[in-house]
Design a protein around this motif. Sequence first.
Motif, PDB file in Angstrom:
ATOM      1  N   TRP A  60     -62.805 -12.446  15.147  1.00 33.52           N
ATOM      2  CA  TRP A  60     -62.064 -11.404  14.074  1.00 33.52           C
ATOM      3  C   TRP A  60     -63.118 -11.075  13.143  1.00 33.52           C
ATOM      4  N   LYS A  61     -64.409 -10.956  13.517  1.00 31.37           N
ATOM      5  CA  LYS A  61     -65.309 -10.529  12.739  1.00 31.37           C
ATOM      6  C   LYS A  61     -65.410  -9.017  12.410  1.00 31.37           C
ATOM      7  N   ALA A  62     -64.920  -8.034  13.341  1.00 32.95           N
ATOM      8  CA  ALA A  62     -64.827  -6.750  12.727  1.00 32.95           C
ATOM      9  C   ALA A  62     -63.761  -6.485  11.831  1.00 32.95           C
ATOM     10  N   ILE A  63     -62.723  -7.540  12.004  1.00 36.54           N
ATOM     11  CA  ILE A  63     -61.461  -7.407  11.062  1.00 36.54           C
ATOM     12  C   ILE A  63     -61.985  -7.953   9.645  1.00 36.54           C
TER      13      ILE A  63
ATOM     14  N   GLU B  50     -63.142  -3.811   0.058  1.00 36.88           N
ATOM     15  CA  GLU B  50     -63.034  -4.795  -1.080  1.00 36.88           C
ATOM     16  C   GLU B  50     -61.613  -5.738  -0.948  1.00 36.88           C
ATOM     17  N   ALA B  51     -61.225  -6.366   0.071  1.00 32.81           N
ATOM     18  CA  ALA B  51     -60.101  -7.057   0.407  1.00 32.81           C
ATOM     19  C   ALA B  51     -60.648  -8.663   0.805  1.00 32.81           C
ATOM     20  N   ARG B  52     -60.094  -9.501   0.796  1.00 28.13           N
ATOM     21  CA  ARG B  52     -60.256 -10.963   1.065  1.00 28.13           C
ATOM     22  C   ARG B  52     -59.791 -11.065   2.363  1.00 28.13           C
TER      23      ARG B  52
ATOM     24  N   LEU C 268     -54.794 -13.731   6.707  1.00 32.08           N
ATOM     25  CA  LEU C 268     -54.316 -12.713   5.692  1.00 32.08           C
ATOM     26  C   LEU C 268     -55.403 -11.985   5.225  1.00 32.08           C
ATOM     27  N   ILE C 269     -55.026 -10.542   4.870  1.00 32.97           N
ATOM     28  CA  ILE C 269     -55.908  -9.639   4.171  1.00 32.97           C
ATOM     29  C   ILE C 269     -55.379  -9.478   2.896  1.00 32.97           C
ATOM     30  N   ASP C 270     -56.005  -9.824   1.870  1.00 36.34           N
ATOM     31  CA  ASP C 270     -55.530  -9.449   0.463  1.00 36.34           C
ATOM     32  C   ASP C 270     -56.316  -8.345  -0.154  1.00 36.34           C
TER      33      ASP C 270
ATOM     34  N   ARG D 253     -50.868  -6.508   1.246  1.00 39.04           N
ATOM     35  CA  ARG D 253     -51.312  -7.763   1.834  1.00 39.04           C
ATOM     36  C   ARG D 253     -50.898  -7.622   3.393  1.00 39.04           C
ATOM     37  N   ILE D 254     -51.855  -7.786   4.075  1.00 45.03           N
ATOM     38  CA  ILE D 254     -51.813  -7.951   5.613  1.00 45.03           C
ATOM     39  C   ILE D 254     -51.955  -9.343   6.308  1.00 45.03           C
TER      40      ILE D 254
END
Length: 246
Positions: free
Chosen positions: A19-22, A30-32, A43-45, A55-56
């Motif tokens: 998942w490095k590219a993601i 600027e998401a976590r 989770l992408i916040d 939130r993804i």
Amino acid sequence: MVIKQVKHWMKLRANAAAWKAITDWAEAREARFDQNEEGDGFLIDEPKNPLGHLRIEWGPSQRAYIEGQELRLRWELGVHPELQMMAIERELRDVLEKAVFEAYTDTLQTRIDTDTPEEMRWLVMFQQIENWKSKLARARFSVCSVTKEVAAAWCDDALSDALALASQDLVAQGQPFVMLTQRGNLYVRTAAAQPTLDQIKNIVSLAEVAAKGAKRVDQLLGEAATWPNTASSAWQPSTRSPEPDA
């Protein structure tokens, strides 16, 4: 116990590499990016998104109509909580619509009201539009809201074109997909065995078009100072029956 912990650690490391590219894409926005504890999701916040907190998530499905893993999105738009609209893949619509009608005619209305997800109830609560711009999008998706006028205002040229594009590779025929607005937010759910960066980017692009459209509709309704009654606790099925099996 030690072996189990080692296997878990190895799984998390393998996921981090896969998942490095993601992760890099999320950080550029600027998401976590965080894996879940089980290592079977992430989770992408993105709280600083210009349209609102985004939130993804990818992980085990939270809906019975999606088997296995799902990709889901929540965008906090700040629109009126009663702004309720939905776009749904047509084959999924037919399956859910049939299930709701069968349950209703089986005198289980109370259980439907309390346990059935909104996306199922809305198929009988709301009006579906059939005449919108893209024939391709219309063949693959259904759009509904409390009134046809609200649904049509949301499904303008931009969203119609975006759904047509999504039908080419993002949402395969028969792939569960739901996108709706409620409680001031935009939600998206779709099946995803193992999401790719391109899939996530395309889902976000589609959702962005829908989010901007929702804000526009919210403004129009606000200017009209009149909101349709969408009280879901008093829903009744529409007169349209589900299409018969082929």
